[in-house]
Design a protein around this motif. Structure first.
Motif, short mmCIF file in Angstrom:
data_model
loop_
_atom_site.label_atom_id
_atom_site.label_comp_id
_atom_site.label_asym_id
_atom_site.label_seq_id
_atom_site.Cartn_x
_atom_site.Cartn_y
_atom_site.Cartn_z
N GLU A 1 -28.46 -7.12 -20.36
CA GLU A 1 -27.65 -8.87 -21.07
C GLU A 1 -27.19 -9.12 -22.79
O GLU A 1 -26.04 -9.45 -22.62
CB GLU A 1 -28.83 -10.04 -20.26
N ALA A 2 -27.86 -8.24 -23.08
CA ALA A 2 -27.59 -8.59 -24.93
C ALA A 2 -26.48 -7.46 -25.08
O ALA A 2 -25.35 -8.06 -25.57
CB ALA A 2 -28.66 -7.91 -25.43
N TYR A 3 -25.87 -5.99 -24.23
CA TYR A 3 -24.85 -5.59 -24.56
C TYR A 3 -23.38 -5.99 -23.98
O TYR A 3 -22.44 -5.88 -24.44
CB TYR A 3 -25.25 -4.11 -23.91
N ASP A 4 -23.74 -7.08 -22.97
CA ASP A 4 -22.94 -8.19 -22.22
C ASP A 4 -22.09 -8.78 -22.90
O ASP A 4 -21.12 -9.02 -22.78
CB ASP A 4 -23.18 -8.15 -20.17
N TRP A 5 -23.00 -9.36 -23.34
CA TRP A 5 -23.28 -10.65 -24.23
C TRP A 5 -22.45 -10.29 -25.82
O TRP A 5 -21.97 -10.67 -26.63
CB TRP A 5 -24.42 -11.28 -24.81
N VAL B 1 -18.52 -9.00 -38.94
CA VAL B 1 -19.81 -8.84 -38.05
C VAL B 1 -19.41 -10.09 -37.36
O VAL B 1 -19.42 -10.75 -37.59
CB VAL B 1 -21.33 -8.68 -38.82
N ILE B 2 -18.72 -9.69 -35.79
CA ILE B 2 -18.62 -10.32 -34.60
C ILE B 2 -19.88 -10.92 -34.22
O ILE B 2 -19.66 -12.26 -34.29
CB ILE B 2 -17.80 -9.23 -33.35
N ALA B 3 -21.07 -10.31 -33.63
CA ALA B 3 -21.90 -11.18 -33.21
C ALA B 3 -23.93 -10.36 -33.39
O ALA B 3 -23.37 -9.09 -33.93
CB ALA B 3 -22.06 -11.52 -31.72
N ALA B 4 -24.56 -11.02 -33.66
CA ALA B 4 -25.65 -10.50 -33.82
C ALA B 4 -26.72 -10.78 -32.84
O ALA B 4 -26.88 -11.27 -32.15
CB ALA B 4 -26.52 -10.64 -34.99
N CYS B 5 -27.81 -9.42 -32.23
CA CYS B 5 -28.72 -9.28 -31.14
C CYS B 5 -30.15 -9.99 -31.72
O CYS B 5 -29.79 -8.20 -32.44
CB CYS B 5 -28.30 -9.24 -30.60
N VAL B 6 -31.35 -10.32 -31.74
CA VAL B 6 -32.36 -9.62 -32.22
C VAL B 6 -33.44 -10.94 -31.37
O VAL B 6 -33.49 -11.85 -30.48
CB VAL B 6 -32.96 -10.73 -33.34
N PHE B 7 -34.40 -9.48 -31.40
CA PHE B 7 -35.48 -9.90 -30.18
C PHE B 7 -37.09 -9.51 -30.43
O PHE B 7 -37.33 -8.27 -31.59
CB PHE B 7 -35.32 -8.01 -29.47
N PRO C 1 -27.77 -22.45 -36.74
CA PRO C 1 -26.69 -23.44 -35.52
C PRO C 1 -26.11 -22.61 -34.93
O PRO C 1 -25.08 -23.56 -33.41
CB PRO C 1 -25.79 -23.95 -36.98
N THR C 2 -25.75 -21.78 -34.97
CA THR C 2 -25.07 -20.88 -33.94
C THR C 2 -25.73 -19.65 -32.48
O THR C 2 -25.31 -18.67 -32.07
CB THR C 2 -23.74 -19.86 -34.22
N ILE C 3 -27.08 -20.28 -32.85
CA ILE C 3 -27.82 -19.48 -31.63
C ILE C 3 -27.65 -19.65 -30.65
O ILE C 3 -27.69 -21.24 -30.10
CB ILE C 3 -29.33 -19.29 -32.68
N GLU C 4 -27.96 -18.73 -29.70
CA GLU C 4 -27.97 -19.11 -27.99
C GLU C 4 -29.50 -18.25 -27.54
O GLU C 4 -29.75 -17.52 -27.83
CB GLU C 4 -26.95 -18.23 -27.32
N ALA C 5 -30.80 -18.78 -27.75
CA ALA C 5 -32.03 -18.44 -27.70
C ALA C 5 -32.68 -18.33 -26.19
O ALA C 5 -32.38 -18.84 -25.44
CB ALA C 5 -32.88 -20.06 -28.82
N HIS C 6 -33.92 -17.33 -25.95
CA HIS C 6 -33.87 -17.60 -24.57
C HIS C 6 -35.39 -16.87 -24.76
O HIS C 6 -35.87 -15.92 -25.89
CB HIS C 6 -33.48 -16.36 -23.82
N PHE C 7 -36.06 -17.37 -23.94
CA PHE C 7 -37.90 -17.34 -24.18
C PHE C 7 -38.47 -17.39 -23.24
O PHE C 7 -39.46 -17.65 -22.32
CB PHE C 7 -38.22 -18.84 -24.68
N VAL D 1 -25.01 -15.75 -32.57
CA VAL D 1 -26.19 -14.90 -32.49
C VAL D 1 -27.29 -15.19 -31.18
O VAL D 1 -27.01 -16.80 -30.64
CB VAL D 1 -27.49 -15.44 -33.60
N LEU D 2 -27.72 -14.87 -30.76
CA LEU D 2 -28.12 -14.21 -29.21
C LEU D 2 -29.97 -13.77 -29.04
O LEU D 2 -30.34 -13.05 -30.13
CB LEU D 2 -27.51 -13.60 -28.30
N LEU D 3 -30.87 -14.80 -29.37
CA LEU D 3 -32.63 -14.35 -29.20
C LEU D 3 -32.94 -13.84 -28.66
O LEU D 3 -32.53 -15.40 -27.23
CB LEU D 3 -32.71 -15.47 -30.92
#
Length: 209
Positions: free
Chosen positions: A200-204, A34-40, A179-185, A155-157
């Protein structure tokens, strides 16, 4: 494994709402693939000694959570009744449009197309009873079997501050643990967060290759 059947050696994962923990599980247990993960709008692990899991929930939802740990039989019966209500009210597109109220058909996230998709999902998932829904709920509040602190891939959140289905405290909890997260609220709710940030998530994710 589905990825093996598709011949995928390296891939990214994506999870919305209750699908978030499954994406995080892949991120934790398969870092070599798994190269990266995105969660909503994902729930966080249940840890009552460390944070209030039901913060922002209605009194009824909070009581439902407490009932699971204090009276499992009653909780199971109540869940079945709620599932029957869900099937009656949301197995048609019109049911979802009524549920959304003034938001219905105002944007892509509340379109008739989405209402048709969600209605089909409800019909399919409850066609043979509510056991699958119950098992999914149990899997969220019982120990997950992996440690978010062990994630080493990006990880993108995204989690809306106005989310009432899965309050933003869960997003902040995940952001604290990974520890590796990029979070947006952003100032959004549960129903719009994925649709508004899909591109944005697809591009990331594609940039992680």
């Amino acid at each position: 494994m589905v990825a093996d059947q598709l011949g995928l050696q390296r891939f990214a994962v994506w999870g919305f709402s209750g699908g978030g923990p499954y994406a995080l599980a892949c991120a934790t247990t398969m870092p070599e693939r798994v190269i990266a993960a995105c969660v909503f709008a994902s729930p966080a692990p249940y840890a009552p000694a460390e944070f209030d899991y039901a913060e922002g929930w209605s009194d009824g939802a909070r009581q439902e959570l407490q009932r699971y740990f204090t009276d499992r039989k009653s909780a199971r019966a109540n869940w079945r009744q709620d599932a029957e209500t869900m099937l009656a009210n949301c197995s048609s597109p019109e049911g979802w449009l009524r549920r959304w109220g003034d938001q219905a058909e105002l944007d892509a996230a509340h379109s008739r197309e989405v209402a048709e998709y969600l209605a089909a999902h409800v019909r399919e998932s409850l066609a043979n009873g509510d056991q699958g829904w119950w098992d999914d709920w149990v899997s969220l509040i019982e120990p997950w079997g992996f440690d978010l602190a062990g994630i080493r891939i990006p990880v993108l959140l995204w989690h809306g501050t106005r989310d009432r289905n899965m309050p933003v405290a869960h997003g902040h909890r995940i952001a604290k643990l990974v520890p590796t997260i990029e979070a947006h609220f952003p100032d959004e709710d549960h129903t719009t967060i994925e649709d508004n940030h899909r591109l944005e998530a697809y591009d990331w994710l594609t940039s992680r290759q």
